[in-house]
Design an enzyme around this catalytic site. Structure first.
Site, short mmCIF file in Angstrom:
data_model
loop_
_atom_site.label_atom_id
_atom_site.label_comp_id
_atom_site.label_asym_id
_atom_site.label_seq_id
_atom_site.Cartn_x
_atom_site.Cartn_y
_atom_site.Cartn_z
N GLY A 40 5.41 4.31 2.65
CA GLY A 40 5.97 5.52 3.25
C GLY A 40 6.35 5.33 4.71
N GLY A 48 0.82 -1.20 0.00
CA GLY A 48 0.00 0.00 0.00
C GLY A 48 0.86 1.25 0.00
N CYS A 49 0.27 2.34 -0.46
CA CYS A 49 1.03 3.58 -0.58
C CYS A 49 1.42 4.14 0.78
CB CYS A 49 0.24 4.61 -1.38
SG CYS A 49 -1.45 4.85 -0.83
N TYR A 50 0.47 4.17 1.72
CA TYR A 50 0.81 4.66 3.06
C TYR A 50 1.85 3.76 3.73
CZ TYR A 50 -3.11 7.98 3.46
OH TYR A 50 -3.97 9.03 3.30
N THR A 51 1.67 2.44 3.53
CA THR A 51 2.55 1.53 4.25
C THR A 51 3.98 1.61 3.70
OG1 THR A 51 1.89 -0.25 2.80
CG2 THR A 51 0.67 -0.02 4.84
#
Lengths: 352, 352, 352, 352
Positions: free
Chosen positions: D160, D155-158
């Site tokens: 980061g 995932g994108c948040y993960t």
């Protein structure tokens, strides 16, 4: 592996400078060996443009004291302010006459010294170079550019107006006395100098015209359109500033000559650009968005009929920093150096 | 304390609805007693517009089943979609003929039934009301509005074009066959319905024209300009969408008649609007920004000379949700109810 | 009609200055008689802020040479840069001791001279005034403000952190050693000076933290939280810049003391602010958006449970130029002058 | 010339789909032979993404009825919605077991079937594939990815949060019970479906948190951090939405273990990523901006000391559509196919 051209970018701390670096870093035949910036001389490029932190680049230096002969650059991109450019390039080409130059300023775009003096308020400092310079709108002057040593890269607004209009003017397809160009540009077109009117809070959530009736890009339009028409042409042109970084959209109002309809104009443009890699004419009635050319060297052109018979509305979109400046400049370099024309500038637009 | 008008807002879940509520909450003579919204019926207003959380407001209800007679509203603002409006207002005025209505849809703007049918593709459902309705651009039709029961609030684009052009047309000061209106609107003009093309990521950092040669607001312009000119007038009009919430800037290209210069046009407009509280003509040569009218009911107009002799560039700026919709609507209410014209709508623009 | 207070705004060419003027123009008891700006002295206000073109306002003047005694101002709002403020206000209050002052700079916020010297790098120039000044966060210090002559208007970030945290600290409801405040501000918080980093093209479409571990607003938080806790409190605070004009959102991470749950914290805040006109606590679990307080003096606060037991996430939203600066300042004026607290600052938020 | 991999993109009408196409069009070893989109089946790609107008691409087709065996794709990128993905990939890999798959949905990220059922509310439809899938964060799991047939793109948040935190957790350098991740994402992270809350006018000029205490990406963080720590780790995580298209900035608050200072943490990260082409650790004390990674596959990480001893503030920036989705996916493809890891994804960031 093919040899690489040794490249210098003068004025690398502005936006056209950083765009040149962005694309040249991935150009297979380019090696950046010189970056100049007056106020930031001595700093690493990453301090003025942190996006380059991960890459190796020459430290910024001042122009004064550079030995152009010893540097023996193959290509210089000049992104210096107006007027400074004339002096720097005069020195450079005197010392290193083999170096090729693509100039992104307005200094060498007007071939007529009187027109230059009128619009810029002073005599040109390098009139011989002014004569030598070739106007660098590739799709119109490709043949001359191939042989040039000094190319005057066109203005961003003027590219957006010339690409749709010049073929129509050449084809004598439109009335020359009723052309209205309503142009809208993203804020990067205004450069990177710290001015109150360009602060985020002054710009965001708002829109305005500027330089109404006075913008200097009209001098370039007069020259190129008159050349294409073989008679003097004067257009109405109003620039506006958009609350976005990139993109110029030009909405152009024309009247067909001798019964030419909007469809006829569309056909002329479609044929003219059929094989061009960087100009795309949309199907009749569709019009382009600036967002769909963002970060790319593409220009999109649309033609639609006005409800008033005989009139057409033509809209072009390009990225002012790429096709309107640095991408066009590399396209010019590719021609001069005999590289494939699309080399290093074939990125697809970044949307969204 | 003066009595307050009992007010209903139909279609309160859209942007013109919320703007009406924003201003009416602070209007000294207004009491909001009815808010309708079809899909959100039953919800508190704070769920559809959280900015109203701190305020007491009626719960949203559906229109069906309302007893207009019993409600005995003094004023209804109708911000419903096209066509629905005709039916609702026919019922409402049949049941409660004393109620005054300001309609923000396009349904009652065209007085000619044939023009309506042509542009909207069907017969009008309330042709008698269509005849009764008064076109609500206050600065042009103030006298008639005072006596009206049903006011058709003008379109946002058309307000931006009429305010600068109608006085010039009435004064026979400009050529009627060469008017070009290049208009740019903020995204709230497109409403609040969930469409892919209106998503943030589709809109941000980009700009485009739409409805080129086809936009329905041209019908309104034709009607009003022809009325002012006492002959048919057809203008060229192109709308564009700006990556900002509010504001319409209209760049208008005209040619002076019988030697009228841009300065002459400026003088006509300055005199015409000298005492108007909501139209401000800037000094000659200055042009307005949308950001400087944001959130206010003010329209600013600028006039500049084109470099082509005899031509002028006129630019107007207004907030499409205020002077272009809900502020204008309250200005109409103030006239109808005999309140001071600026009551409740005199907020100063919010910049930055 | 009630008499109006004669008002001066020092530093009227910045954003807090223009916000004061925007609201004071519509304040029933305020008359703006003096506007100062150093570099723009001699210009009409409309040149530095064109949104005021339609209104009558005093011409901008320089401070030097003003006769404070003769001016006999009732209230002065001081929106001058740090340090300058101390000298100007010392002179002003010496010459016109009856004038009331609301200072929007940081100069009088720290009551401890040592803390001031530590954070600002020099001795205070008006230490007696520093002692006299009352910290102007109305909801916490209302009683003292009513009697004050000199009010130090709080910082924008600190208002966003104090409004949710001070009641919890006073109630001994949260762990004082684990408070993390992650704050995000719109660009107007950075002021109007022309800096490269604040240009539209540098800011738009991007986000970043700044002053990490170093921001001076922490001095104010230390002072106020320690006062509320009756012991030293040091919080972790990180400011960020948002690509938008207005709004501060503070996301605050806390741990309940002695079994206090997130719901308990929500209840404490709901009770504390139940009757406040400018602080609205949302239902438990809902959190606010900056857009819903834009242009208004409202602060919205939300409380939600973290998934880790005993921890809560508290979020506040305010408009940095209104409740975070000029609206708060007028709220302070209203208290000092005995006007209704909400007078002139009760506009509803402008959304969208 | 080297042979090209035959590539399919499932779900090509969304933003991760268009990003895949953007980069694959310029990938020297990729040939796009299949593009699917359910609602837009039958349309040319240029209709759903006009930026591709100038390029030749397959027409969009529906998935149902495709003969995976006959297609004999080398690589499939799956950008379908949650749950649909499981069924489609089960069929695909049954019919064409040689095809490699990089899945951009969340469906195969959680290796624990119980965790999956808990967070997603239903049993997994392809539990064997769930076991087989390799978690595709290249910098952490490179070795396993090279051998994988099915990669679950993170995932994108993960991404980061993991890139800065995983090396510190592995090094046992930070306290595992006090990690706070305050993350802010551009709007493209929310996808392309037409929802009111995602309209330009709802988003622009505003900022908010969402899913406070509840976001599903926490499941991924739990899994990966617990794996790295070899004990259960639960972090506090709050996502926010930025008024910009691209970019995730994660501000992470940690406490050093056993006297580890912020400098120590910086050193660990600098060493860990010294040779990585797509992770750049800034000099100590500097922190990244999302704008400087826009459109690129680069992640930038900064570490600064908090003023509270022993605590550090770590900030990462990446483009959610590139390193947070499609760039990472092509990086995974490059590993699986044995291509140079940076091939086709080495574009320099587009700033401004």
């Amino acid at each position: 592996m093919a040899t690489k051209a040794k490249i210098g970018v003068l004025g690398a701390s502005g936006y056209t400078g950083s765009e040149l670096v962005r694309m040249l870093l991935r150009h297979p035949r380019a090696e950046i060996v010189l970056l100049t910036a007056e106020r930031s001389a001595g700093k690493p490029m990453r301090e003025v443009f942190p996006q380059f932190s991960p890459y190796e680049l020459p430290t910024l230096v001042a122009i004064e004291g550079l030995d152009w002969k010893a540097l023996a650059l193959d290509v210089v991109f000049c992104a210096l302010p107006h007027a400074t450019t004339q002096k720097v390039l005069k020195d450079l080409l005197a010392a290193a006459p083999e170096t090729k130059v693509v100039d992104l300023s307005a200094d060498f775009r007007l071939s007529d010294t009187a027109a230059y003096a009128k619009w810029y308020g002073h005599e040109h400092h390098a009139p011989e170079l002014q004569k030598e310079a070739v106007y660098g709108l590739v799709e119109i002057h490709r043949r001359d550019i191939r042989k040039a040593r000094l190319v005057a890269n066109p203005g961003c607004y003027t590219s957006g107006a010339q690409l749709p209009l010049t073929p129509l003017i050449k084809a004598k397809a439109i009335d020359l006395d009723e052309i209205v160009i309503d142009a809208k540009s993203g804020m990067t077109g205004a450069g990177r100098s710290a001015k109150e009117a360009m602060l985020f809070s002054e710009v965001s959530e708002g829109f305005n015209a500027y330089g109404v009736g006075k913008h200097r890009h009209m001098a370039e339009l007069d020259q190129e359109f008159s050349l294409a028409a073989e008679r003097p042409v004067t257009v109405t042109f109003t620039p506006h500033l958009l609350p976005q970084n990139r993109g110029i959209l030009s909405t152009i109002y024309v009247r067909g000559r001798r019964g030419r309809t909007a469809q006829d104009l569309h056909e002329i443009l479609s044929k003219f650009y059929a094989k061009e890699p960087f100009v795309h004419v949309l199907p009749f009635g569709e019009t382009p968005h600036t967002r769909h050319v963002r970060g790319s060297n593409m220009t999109m052109i649309g033609v639609a009929a006005d409800r008033i018979e005989g009139r057409a509305i033509i809209i072009s979109a390009l990225d002012n920093l790429v096709k309107g400046a640095s991408g066009q400049a590399i396209q010019n370099m590719n021609l001069i150096m005999g590289y494939p024309e699309t080399m290093g500038i074939d990125q697809v637009a970044l949307f969204p």
